[in-house]
Structure formats: structure tokens, C-alpha cells
Design a protein around this motif. Structure first.
Motif, mmCIF file in Angstrom:
data_model
loop_
_atom_site.group_PDB
_atom_site.id
_atom_site.type_symbol
_atom_site.label_atom_id
_atom_site.label_comp_id
_atom_site.label_asym_id
_atom_site.label_seq_id
_atom_site.Cartn_x
_atom_site.Cartn_y
_atom_site.Cartn_z
ATOM 1 N N TRP A 38 -41.558 36.259 -55.359
ATOM 2 C CA TRP A 38 -41.375 34.816 -55.467
ATOM 3 C C TRP A 38 -40.696 34.469 -56.785
ATOM 4 C CZ3 TRP A 38 -42.022 31.758 -51.414
ATOM 5 C CH2 TRP A 38 -42.853 32.189 -50.374
ATOM 6 N N HIS A 39 -39.778 33.524 -56.725
ATOM 7 C CA HIS A 39 -39.083 33.043 -57.924
ATOM 8 C C HIS A 39 -39.427 31.575 -58.119
ATOM 9 C CE1 HIS A 39 -36.081 32.593 -61.017
ATOM 10 N NE2 HIS A 39 -35.511 31.602 -60.344
ATOM 11 N N GLU A 40 -39.941 31.252 -59.298
ATOM 12 C CA GLU A 40 -40.330 29.872 -59.565
ATOM 13 C C GLU A 40 -39.088 29.034 -59.868
ATOM 14 O OE1 GLU A 40 -43.960 27.675 -61.926
ATOM 15 O OE2 GLU A 40 -42.921 29.323 -62.911
ATOM 16 N N VAL A 41 -38.785 28.116 -58.964
ATOM 17 C CA VAL A 41 -37.560 27.307 -59.079
ATOM 18 C C VAL A 41 -37.829 26.005 -59.812
ATOM 19 C CG1 VAL A 41 -35.758 26.104 -57.766
ATOM 20 C CG2 VAL A 41 -36.597 28.324 -56.984
ATOM 21 N N VAL A 42 -38.901 25.321 -59.425
ATOM 22 C CA VAL A 42 -39.265 24.052 -60.051
ATOM 23 C C VAL A 42 -40.650 24.227 -60.658
ATOM 24 C CG1 VAL A 42 -39.746 21.611 -59.633
ATOM 25 C CG2 VAL A 42 -37.845 22.719 -58.446
ATOM 26 N N LYS A 43 -40.777 23.876 -61.940
ATOM 27 C CA LYS A 43 -41.964 24.281 -62.712
ATOM 28 C C LYS A 43 -42.705 23.075 -63.294
ATOM 29 C CE LYS A 43 -38.791 27.913 -63.933
ATOM 30 N NZ LYS A 43 -37.765 28.280 -64.903
ATOM 31 N N GLY A 44 -43.879 22.805 -62.757
ATOM 32 C CA GLY A 44 -44.763 21.810 -63.370
ATOM 33 C C GLY A 44 -44.213 20.399 -63.399
ATOM 34 N N ILE A 45 -43.544 19.981 -62.321
ATOM 35 C CA ILE A 45 -42.984 18.630 -62.284
ATOM 36 C C ILE A 45 -44.113 17.613 -62.151
ATOM 37 C CG2 ILE A 45 -41.562 17.041 -60.912
ATOM 38 C CD1 ILE A 45 -39.985 19.162 -62.382
ATOM 39 N N SER A 46 -44.058 16.529 -62.929
ATOM 40 C CA SER A 46 -45.042 15.462 -62.817
ATOM 41 C C SER A 46 -44.381 14.129 -63.167
ATOM 42 C CB SER A 46 -46.220 15.722 -63.769
ATOM 43 O OG SER A 46 -47.162 14.682 -63.645
ATOM 44 N N PHE A 47 -44.503 13.170 -62.249
ATOM 45 C CA PHE A 47 -44.015 11.820 -62.532
ATOM 46 C C PHE A 47 -44.716 10.856 -61.590
ATOM 47 C CE2 PHE A 47 -40.931 13.661 -59.520
ATOM 48 C CZ PHE A 47 -40.977 12.731 -58.488
ATOM 49 N N ASN A 48 -44.599 9.559 -61.863
ATOM 50 C CA ASN A 48 -45.124 8.556 -60.935
ATOM 51 C C ASN A 48 -44.133 7.410 -60.822
ATOM 52 O OD1 ASN A 48 -45.863 6.404 -62.978
ATOM 53 N ND2 ASN A 48 -47.124 8.101 -63.727
ATOM 54 N N VAL A 49 -44.222 6.704 -59.720
ATOM 55 C CA VAL A 49 -43.346 5.550 -59.495
ATOM 56 C C VAL A 49 -44.182 4.451 -58.862
ATOM 57 C CG1 VAL A 49 -42.533 6.471 -57.266
ATOM 58 C CG2 VAL A 49 -41.160 4.769 -58.467
ATOM 59 N N GLN A 50 -44.016 3.236 -59.371
ATOM 60 C CA GLN A 50 -44.805 2.094 -58.907
ATOM 61 C C GLN A 50 -44.012 1.278 -57.888
ATOM 62 O OE1 GLN A 50 -47.918 1.980 -60.064
ATOM 63 N NE2 GLN A 50 -47.477 3.710 -61.411
ATOM 64 N N ARG A 51 -44.719 0.445 -57.121
ATOM 65 C CA ARG A 51 -44.057 -0.421 -56.143
ATOM 66 C C ARG A 51 -43.004 -1.296 -56.832
ATOM 67 N NH1 ARG A 51 -44.662 -2.361 -51.149
ATOM 68 N NH2 ARG A 51 -46.555 -1.178 -50.764
ATOM 69 N N GLY A 52 -41.835 -1.395 -56.229
ATOM 70 C CA GLY A 52 -40.769 -2.234 -56.755
ATOM 71 C C GLY A 52 -40.016 -1.629 -57.927
ATOM 72 N N GLU A 53 -40.343 -0.384 -58.279
ATOM 73 C CA GLU A 53 -39.743 0.274 -59.442
ATOM 74 C C GLU A 53 -38.691 1.280 -58.977
ATOM 75 O OE1 GLU A 53 -42.161 1.487 -63.187
ATOM 76 O OE2 GLU A 53 -42.178 3.222 -61.857
ATOM 77 N N THR A 54 -37.689 1.500 -59.813
ATOM 78 C CA THR A 54 -36.713 2.549 -59.544
ATOM 79 C C THR A 54 -36.810 3.617 -60.619
ATOM 80 O OG1 THR A 54 -35.193 0.957 -58.544
ATOM 81 C CG2 THR A 54 -34.279 3.086 -59.147
ATOM 82 N N LEU A 55 -37.053 4.850 -60.174
ATOM 83 C CA LEU A 55 -37.092 6.013 -61.066
ATOM 84 C C LEU A 55 -35.859 6.857 -60.786
ATOM 85 C CD1 LEU A 55 -38.502 8.209 -62.915
ATOM 86 C CD2 LEU A 55 -39.475 9.102 -60.790
ATOM 87 N N ALA A 56 -35.095 7.176 -61.804
ATOM 88 C CA ALA A 56 -33.963 8.084 -61.653
ATOM 89 C C ALA A 56 -34.378 9.481 -62.081
ATOM 90 C CB ALA A 56 -32.782 7.620 -62.505
ATOM 91 N N ILE A 57 -34.068 10.471 -61.252
ATOM 92 C CA ILE A 57 -34.209 11.876 -61.654
ATOM 93 C C ILE A 57 -32.795 12.382 -61.900
ATOM 94 C CG2 ILE A 57 -35.034 14.159 -61.024
ATOM 95 C CD1 ILE A 57 -37.095 12.875 -59.217
ATOM 96 N N VAL A 58 -32.513 12.701 -63.155
ATOM 97 C CA VAL A 58 -31.148 13.004 -63.590
ATOM 98 C C VAL A 58 -31.065 14.450 -64.052
ATOM 99 C CG1 VAL A 58 -29.313 12.348 -65.199
ATOM 100 C CG2 VAL A 58 -30.864 10.609 -64.328
ATOM 101 N N GLY A 59 -29.971 15.108 -63.723
ATOM 102 C CA GLY A 59 -29.762 16.468 -64.194
ATOM 103 C C GLY A 59 -28.543 17.077 -63.525
ATOM 104 N N GLU A 60 -28.094 18.198 -64.060
ATOM 105 C CA GLU A 60 -26.905 18.848 -63.514
ATOM 106 C C GLU A 60 -27.227 19.544 -62.197
ATOM 107 O OE1 GLU A 60 -27.352 22.968 -66.103
ATOM 108 O OE2 GLU A 60 -26.182 21.298 -66.880
ATOM 109 N N SER A 61 -26.203 19.962 -61.474
ATOM 110 C CA SER A 61 -26.387 20.708 -60.234
ATOM 111 C C SER A 61 -27.204 21.969 -60.514
ATOM 112 C CB SER A 61 -25.032 21.106 -59.644
ATOM 113 O OG SER A 61 -24.297 19.959 -59.291
ATOM 114 N N GLY A 62 -28.197 22.237 -59.656
ATOM 115 C CA GLY A 62 -29.023 23.429 -59.823
ATOM 116 C C GLY A 62 -30.246 23.228 -60.694
#
Length: 221
Positions: free
Chosen positions: A4-28
Motif C-alpha cells: 500500500w502507498h499512502e497517497v493522501v495523509k491526515g486530511i482534516s477540514f470542515n465546511v459550514q452551511r452556505g460556506e465555500t471552501l477551496a482546496i487548492v494545489g497542483e496536479s497530483g
């Protein structure tokens, strides 16, 4: 013995009603893998997810990056919409809501008979069909020209205000999030390296990778 290869590591975030959260980053960086994990769309034989994704009973929909590959090419758009269980009248009403110029024509058209912007509007209508509380938009304007990009983003924001949804906007373009989002999560190499309000990220940047992303934005001056 599966390695197994760990691709995404320990992601944590929250988003509230009516809110916009951007997840930004390069390809990959892991943005799309994160969204597919949330939606339960990763191949269960080829992936393992640990931790919790809590929607508090909310409905969630997703707009995919390229509507031409996400829509069924051999099925008319109206029939694809009605596969979600909605009536023809509801389908035409959604097509009007996303400002398709000729809703009857769109209903009876195959995806290849519509323009890129119209296909993306069909995708947004399909995502809205079951009245989601959370809408994930994975690079929703990548395949569109600049003027149509602006129209689609404006439409999404209008629908967010009207319907009270939360939006998770996945993008590699910091330029489009400045006026749209309340919070930004910056991803790099499978991790969130910086997380904060738009003001935090643009004016009180802490991480060198985020600084590099900001420096890559073209400046008028």
C-alpha cells in the motif's frame, strides 16, 4: 502481498452551511482523490480509507472536472437527468435554473451536441437534482474558455446563495478563489500544508509552498 502507498495523509477540514471552501494545489497533490474518497467513489479493491467523514446526514453531490467524460455519450441529457428519479418537469425547471438557453433542445440533445459551457450546466443541474446540502466542484471550469469560466463560477455562487448549500471547490488556480471563498485549504504532496480564511492565505501566508503559488499568479502591474 499487496504494497500500500499512502497517497493522501491526515486530511482534516470542515465546511459550514452556505460556506465555500477551496482546496487548492497542483496536479497530483491529492485534491481529486480526497473528493472521490468523500463521495465513496474510490475503487474499494485498490484503496483503503481510514478515519471519519461526517456529513451529519446531509446530501452531497459532485460536479466532475470534464463533463464530456462524466456524461453518458450515447444517452440524451434529459434521460440522464431523469435517471436520478426526477420528473421531466423538474428536469426542465433545473435546466432553466442553470440558465441553459433552450431547455427543450438540451433535454433532447446528446452531450456532443452541446457546447462545453452547456454540458457543464447540464452537469450542475444533475448535481442539483437531489437538492444537496454540500456540492463538491472538482475543477469545474478547467475545460472552458475564460468568459464561460466566469459565467459558470458566477452561476455556482448564485445557486449557493439561493439554495443555502456549502461548496467545496477543488482547483489549482488561486486566482478564482479570492472573491468566491471563505476558507482555503492548500494541498501539497497529499497533505494540507496551510488552512485558513482567504485573508489568512493571501495576506498572512505562512507556508513556502503557498507563497510560491501566490508568486505564480500573473500581476497586472
Amino acid at each position: 502481498n499487496k504494497q500500500w502507498h499512502e497517497v493522501v495523509k491526515g486530511i482534516s477540514f470542515n465546511v459550514q452551511r452556505g460556506e465555500t471552501l477551496a482546496i487548492v494545489g497542483e496536479s497530483g497533490s491529492g485534491k481529486s482523490v480526497t473528493s472521490l474518497a468523500i463521495m465513496g467513489l474510490l475503487d474499494k479493491k485498490k484503496s483503503k480509507i481510514e478515519g471519519n467523514i461526517d456529513f451529519e446526514g446531509k446530501r452531497i453531490s459532485m460536479i466532475f472536472q470534464e463533463p464530456m467524460t462524466a456524461l453518458n455519450p450515447v444517452m440524451k441529457c434529459g434521460k440522464q437527468m431523469m435517471e436520478t428519479g426526477i420528473s421531466k418537469e423538474k428536469c426542465l425547471s433545473l435546466f432553466e435554473e442553470v440558465l441553459l438557453p433552450d431547455v427543450q433542445k438540451a433535454f433532447n440533445s446528446y452531450p456532443h451536441q452541446l457546447s462545453g459551457g452547456q454540458r457543464q450546466r447540464v452537469m450542475i443541474a444533475m448535481a442539483l437534482a437531489l437538492e444537496p446540502d454540500i456540492l463538491i466542484a472538482d475543477e469545474p471550469t478547467t475545460a472552458l474558455d475564460v468568459t464561460i469560466q466566469a459565467q459558470i463560477l458566477e452561476l455556482m455562487m448564485e445557486l449557493k446563495e439561493k439554495l443555502g448549500m456549502a461548496i467545496i471547490l477543488i482547483t489549482h488556480d488561486l486566482g478564482i478563489v479570492a472573491s468566491m471563498c471563505e476558507k482555503i485549504a492548500v494541498m501539497y504532496a497529499g497533505k494540507i500544508v496551510e488552512y485558513g480564511t482567504v485573508e489568512d492565505i493571501f495576506y498572512r501566508t505562512k507556508h513556502e509552498y503557498t507563497k510560491g503559488l501566490l508568486r505564480s499568479l500573473p500581476r497586472i502591474d
